[in-house]
Design a protein around this motif. Structure first.
Motif, PDB file in Angstrom:
ATOM      1  N   PRO A 139     108.956 -33.661   9.357  1.00  0.00           N
ATOM      2  CA  PRO A 139     110.086 -34.570   9.515  1.00  0.00           C
ATOM      3  C   PRO A 139     111.352 -33.919  10.084  1.00  0.00           C
ATOM      4  CG  PRO A 139     109.588 -34.194   7.183  1.00  0.00           C
ATOM      5  CD  PRO A 139     108.500 -33.535   7.965  1.00  0.00           C
ATOM      6  N   SER A 140     111.486 -32.588   9.943  1.00  0.00           N
ATOM      7  CA  SER A 140     112.667 -31.912  10.496  1.00  0.00           C
ATOM      8  C   SER A 140     112.336 -30.439  10.684  1.00  0.00           C
ATOM      9  CB  SER A 140     113.870 -32.040   9.548  1.00  0.00           C
ATOM     10  OG  SER A 140     113.628 -31.246   8.406  1.00  0.00           O
ATOM     11  N   ARG A 141     113.250 -29.704  11.348  1.00  0.00           N
ATOM     12  CA  ARG A 141     112.939 -28.295  11.624  1.00  0.00           C
ATOM     13  C   ARG A 141     112.903 -27.462  10.353  1.00  0.00           C
ATOM     14  NH1 ARG A 141     117.352 -26.459  15.820  1.00  0.00           N
ATOM     15  NH2 ARG A 141     116.751 -24.341  15.395  1.00  0.00           N
ATOM     16  N   ASP A 142     113.577 -27.889   9.295  1.00  0.00           N
ATOM     17  CA  ASP A 142     113.582 -27.100   8.061  1.00  0.00           C
ATOM     18  C   ASP A 142     112.729 -27.723   6.961  1.00  0.00           C
ATOM     19  OD1 ASP A 142     115.337 -25.203   9.164  1.00  0.00           O
ATOM     20  OD2 ASP A 142     116.987 -26.629   8.890  1.00  0.00           O
ATOM     21  N   ALA A 143     111.785 -28.575   7.347  1.00  0.00           N
ATOM     22  CA  ALA A 143     111.002 -29.298   6.341  1.00  0.00           C
ATOM     23  C   ALA A 143     110.110 -28.363   5.519  1.00  0.00           C
ATOM     24  CB  ALA A 143     110.137 -30.363   7.026  1.00  0.00           C
TER      25      ALA A 143
ATOM     26  N   ARG B  49     109.151 -15.370  11.394  1.00  0.00           N
ATOM     27  CA  ARG B  49     108.654 -16.572  12.061  1.00  0.00           C
ATOM     28  C   ARG B  49     109.767 -17.621  12.254  1.00  0.00           C
ATOM     29  NH1 ARG B  49     102.933 -18.589  11.892  1.00  0.00           N
ATOM     30  NH2 ARG B  49     102.240 -16.643  11.013  1.00  0.00           N
ATOM     31  N   GLY B  50     110.679 -17.718  11.264  1.00  0.00           N
ATOM     32  CA  GLY B  50     111.772 -18.693  11.374  1.00  0.00           C
ATOM     33  C   GLY B  50     112.712 -18.339  12.513  1.00  0.00           C
ATOM     34  N   GLN B  51     112.966 -17.045  12.690  1.00  0.00           N
ATOM     35  CA  GLN B  51     113.847 -16.614  13.792  1.00  0.00           C
ATOM     36  C   GLN B  51     113.195 -16.912  15.132  1.00  0.00           C
ATOM     37  OE1 GLN B  51     114.192 -12.498  12.486  1.00  0.00           O
ATOM     38  NE2 GLN B  51     116.380 -12.781  12.123  1.00  0.00           N
ATOM     39  N   LEU B  52     111.881 -16.685  15.207  1.00  0.00           N
ATOM     40  CA  LEU B  52     111.166 -16.954  16.464  1.00  0.00           C
ATOM     41  C   LEU B  52     111.199 -18.446  16.782  1.00  0.00           C
ATOM     42  CD1 LEU B  52     109.315 -15.966  18.784  1.00  0.00           C
ATOM     43  CD2 LEU B  52     107.368 -16.427  17.271  1.00  0.00           C
ATOM     44  N   ARG B  53     110.976 -19.255  15.742  1.00  0.00           N
ATOM     45  CA  ARG B  53     110.991 -20.708  15.971  1.00  0.00           C
ATOM     46  C   ARG B  53     112.364 -21.155  16.469  1.00  0.00           C
ATOM     47  NH1 ARG B  53     111.332 -23.960  10.816  1.00  0.00           N
ATOM     48  NH2 ARG B  53     113.347 -22.985  11.065  1.00  0.00           N
ATOM     49  N   ASP B  54     113.425 -20.637  15.847  1.00  0.00           N
ATOM     50  CA  ASP B  54     114.772 -21.043  16.276  1.00  0.00           C
ATOM     51  C   ASP B  54     115.053 -20.595  17.712  1.00  0.00           C
ATOM     52  OD1 ASP B  54     115.103 -22.208  13.861  1.00  0.00           O
ATOM     53  OD2 ASP B  54     116.348 -20.620  12.998  1.00  0.00           O
TER      54      ASP B  54
ATOM     55  N   GLY C 237     108.762 -35.876  12.867  1.00  0.00           N
ATOM     56  CA  GLY C 237     108.176 -36.966  12.077  1.00  0.00           C
ATOM     57  C   GLY C 237     107.213 -37.822  12.884  1.00  0.00           C
ATOM     58  N   GLN C 238     106.580 -37.236  13.933  1.00  0.00           N
ATOM     59  CA  GLN C 238     105.661 -37.987  14.802  1.00  0.00           C
ATOM     60  C   GLN C 238     104.251 -37.449  14.596  1.00  0.00           C
ATOM     61  OE1 GLN C 238     107.126 -40.147  17.697  1.00  0.00           O
ATOM     62  NE2 GLN C 238     108.659 -40.140  16.094  1.00  0.00           N
TER      63      GLN C 238
END
Ligand SMILES: Cc1cc2nc3c(=O)[nH]c(=O)nc-3n(C[C@H](O)[C@H](O)[C@H](O)COP(=O)(O)OP(=O)(O)OC[C@H]3O[C@@H](n4cnc5c(N)ncnc54)[C@H](O)[C@@H]3O)c2cc1C
Length: 385
Positions: free
Chosen positions: A35-39, A104-109, A120-121
């Motif tokens: 649903p969001s980038r920090d879900a 992994r979070g830094q790479l995603r950002d 949310g799709q």
């Protein structure tokens, strides 16, 4: 002509694909189930190889932004036996950029930047060959049509059934993951044991691996052979019960090593599944797969690297294509050949890393590690703790 292109999944594969497409001024619709980038917590640390993940970042124009975030010191590796004897100790060269780590979070950002993701799709089904293109059905009942749908939706891909009936199978090996926070202040002895990078301890049919992330955060993986339903009756939220089961499984290992488990406060079970080595499919116009959706393999330092490289390569091929379908077909052939080689290699490594003979695990590292260990003989080795 501008094609309607969608990528399903905003993981390393999907985001790299979209990012390189954007660099070539080619629009892509990014469809993500979360649903969001920090879900969800983003997960542990990844090492990005120079010729794979880093090459993909170069193609995305992001290598210069990656380098200050990366941790070359995270390449340090230490191997112990179950008594705590240090068998191998490879310090990291801070100038060595072969496989630096990044959270992994830094790479995603970094990959996300300011790209638009349709959060949310959740995609439930993809139907090629409808006349007007490829139909995508969503969990909320809507549907939409595209000229190309790229399935980058991971191990349990909902795009894959449009191309292949194959599903992942269990390897017989389960990981249970826990973590430690602020390790340098709260657990200084463990911080010393882990060092700047990783520590791995190998015993018969099981292993404990701890990897340092940024900010004093450490991920710990208990790895062992077990039936798929191992402790299925245990409530995963009952950390005391899971911890006790794990400590029983590793009974007899030296106390400083077991502290990697005893300080864990939450545990996640990860039974390892893989797709068959050399998974391919008959080409279908308008649909393809990338990353874990195409070739799920054991988590041994390659999956995210391949996923990113494939994302970048497919984007370059599509952006340069006269004939979209020919470009995708040629990309698939190249992906299958390379991923097949890695799948075979990582399957063999997994068998040796969690094997009845811990010397087999040590031999894997001796085969792949480029530099000399500072301690090479168990006789002259240091002890942990
Ligand atoms: C414990 C562990 C450690 C690992 N360590 C490393 C490492 O050090 N180096 C390395 O290279 N690899 C590593 N890997 C492997 C790596 O994590 C994967 O290979 C990589 O994440 C694959 O990327 P991907 O984009 O293909 O899939 P994913 O990362 O799984 O991303 C898929 C995305 O698709 C979304 N999605 C799923 N279903 C749908 C749907 N129906 N509709 C819309 N969106 C959907 C998901 O929410 C997710 O965002 C590790 C894996 C594990 C489990």
């Amino acid at each position: 002509m501008s094609h309607r292109i969608a990528v399903v999944g905003a993981g390393p594969a999907g985001l790299t694909f979209a990012r390189v497409m954007h660099r070539h001024d080619r629009p892509v619709t990014i469809l993500e189930r979360d649903p969001s980038r920090d879900a969800r917590p983003p997960g542990g640390t990844l090492d990005l190889h120079e010729g794979m993940g880093q090459l993909a970042l170069r193609k995305a124009g992001l290598l210069a932004d990656f380098l200050p975030l990366s941790r070359p010191e995270g390449q340090a590796m230490r191997i112990l036996d179950v008594d705590g004897t240090v068998l191998r100790d490879w310090p990291a060269d801070p100038d060595e950029q072969a496989n630096p780590e990044i959270d992994r979070g830094q790479l995603r950002d970094l990959l996300l930047g300011s790209m638009d993701v349709r959060w949310g799709q959740g995609v439930t089904e993809v139907v090629p060959g409808t006349g007007d293109g490829v139909l995508v059905r969503f969990a909320d009942g809507r549907q939409e049509t595209f000229d190309l749908v790229v399935g980058a939706d991971g191990a349990w891909s909902r795009v894959r059934p449009a191309l292949s009936p194959v599903t992942p199978h269990y390897t017989g090996i389960t990981y249970v993951e826990t973590s430690l926070d602020d390790v340098d202040h709260r657990h200084p002895e463990l911080a010393r044991l882990i060092g700047d990078g990783s520590v791995a301890v190998y015993g018969p049919d099981r292993a404990l691996v701890a990897q340092r992330n940024s900010g004093g955060h450490v991920k710990v993986y208990a790895q062992f052979r077990a039936p798929l339903d191992w402790q299925a009756d245990l409530d995963p939220a009952d950390a005391d019960a899971v911890r006790s089961s794990l400590l029983a499984l590793f009974d007899g290992w030296t106390a400083p090593v077991l502290e990697l488990l005893s300080h864990g406060t939450a545990f996640v079970r990860r039974p390892l599944h893989v797709l068959p080595v050399s998974h391919t499919w008959a080409h279908v116009p308008g649909v393809t797969l990338l990353g874990d959706a195409a070739h799920l393999m054991p988590p041994l330092g390659v999956g995210a690297n391949l996923a990113m490289l494939e994302g970048a390569e497919l984007a370059e091929a599509v952006a340069a294509a006269g004939d979209l379908d020919e470009a995708v077909r040629a990309f698939e052939e190249q992906m299958w050949a390379r991923a097949g080689r890695w799948a075979k290699m990582t399957a063999a490594w997994l068998e040796r890393l969690v094997s009845p003979d811990p010397a087999a695990a040590l031999a894997v590292f001796d085969d792949v590690h480029p530099g000399p260990s500072v301690t090479t003989a168990p006789g002259g080795a240091d002890r942990a703790g």
